[in-house]
Design an enzyme around this catalytic site. Structure first.
Site, PDB file in Angstrom:
ATOM      1  N   HIS A 174       0.744  -0.812  -0.373  1.00  0.00           N
ATOM      2  CA  HIS A 174       0.089   0.090   0.032  1.00  0.00           C
ATOM      3  C   HIS A 174       1.135   1.168   0.074  1.00  0.00           C
ATOM      4  O   HIS A 174       0.071   2.347  -0.334  1.00  0.00           O
ATOM      5  CB  HIS A 174      -0.923  -0.112   1.533  1.00  0.00           C
ATOM      6  CG  HIS A 174      -0.472   0.340   2.104  1.00  0.00           C
ATOM      7  ND1 HIS A 174      -0.071  -1.023   3.303  1.00  0.00           N
ATOM      8  CD2 HIS A 174      -0.200   0.821   2.931  1.00  0.00           C
ATOM      9  CE1 HIS A 174       0.474  -0.714   4.609  1.00  0.00           C
ATOM     10  NE2 HIS A 174       0.459   0.546   4.884  1.00  0.00           N
TER      11      HIS A 174
ATOM     12  N   GLU B 282      -1.240   6.534   9.036  1.00  0.00           N
ATOM     13  CA  GLU B 282       0.135   6.081   8.905  1.00  0.00           C
ATOM     14  C   GLU B 282       0.963   7.443   8.824  1.00  0.00           C
ATOM     15  O   GLU B 282       1.630   7.265   9.675  1.00  0.00           O
ATOM     16  CB  GLU B 282       1.221   4.777   8.051  1.00  0.00           C
ATOM     17  CG  GLU B 282       1.153   3.725   7.525  1.00  0.00           C
ATOM     18  CD  GLU B 282       2.020   2.716   7.161  1.00  0.00           C
ATOM     19  OE1 GLU B 282       2.742   3.739   6.123  1.00  0.00           O
ATOM     20  OE2 GLU B 282       1.508   1.545   6.461  1.00  0.00           O
TER      21      GLU B 282
END
Length: 161
Positions: free
Chosen positions: A131, A157
């Protein structure tokens, strides 16, 4: 023997597969290129427990650190691509072109198209962070788990909720 378990994530159910000692697969329910786990036995294994703890920390928005033991099956080229993916730091991204250039230095040649295929067929999503791969200029491109999940994983993140 091959084993399977499931994990309930904020982005949907995840299937975990293992050979007993190492994780061999991790897919979102409905993910493109998900592994076939028919014939696998449901089991409680230490590698599943360790993976679930890792995912718990990850989905809380923290860097969970080193991944559990992994054993993805694939060609030497795919293994090389997945090795580069595994080195992309938490919260950062890399383009297909950058990966292709790294592999060209390591192996003598590589094409972004071949890299894209290897990234798309990554059997252990999230832990081998496919990803984190973006198109030129940072554009979001395909993700076997779906672009919406990719957006959410990258936002997680970056500390965005």
């Amino acid at each position: 023997m091959r084993y399977v378990d499931r994990y309930s994530s904020p982005l949907g159910w995840i299937t975990l597969a293992a050979d007993g000692a190492a994780l061999t697969g991790l897919w979102f329910e409905g993910q493109k290129y998900a592994g076939d786990v028919s014939g696998y036995r449901q089991a409680a294994l230490p590698v599943f427990d360790e993976t679930k703890r890792w995912l718990d920390v990850y989905f809380r928005g923290a860097d969970p650190g080193p991944v559990p033991p992994l054993a993805p099956a694939g060609t030497a080229f795919r293994q090389a691509v997945w090795g580069v993916l595994a080195a992309i730091p938490y919260g950062q991204t890399m383009t297909y072109g950058q990966i292709s250039r790294i592999l060209a230095q390591q192996r003598g040649s590589s094409s972004p198209r071949a890299v894209g295929s290897a990234v798309g067929h990554n059997p252990i999503s999230i832990l081998i962070p496919c990803h984190r791969v973006v198109g030129a200029g940072g554009t979001l491109t395909g993700y076997a788990g779906g672009l919406e999940r990719k957006r959410k994983l990258l936002a997680l993140e970056r500390g965005e909720r």
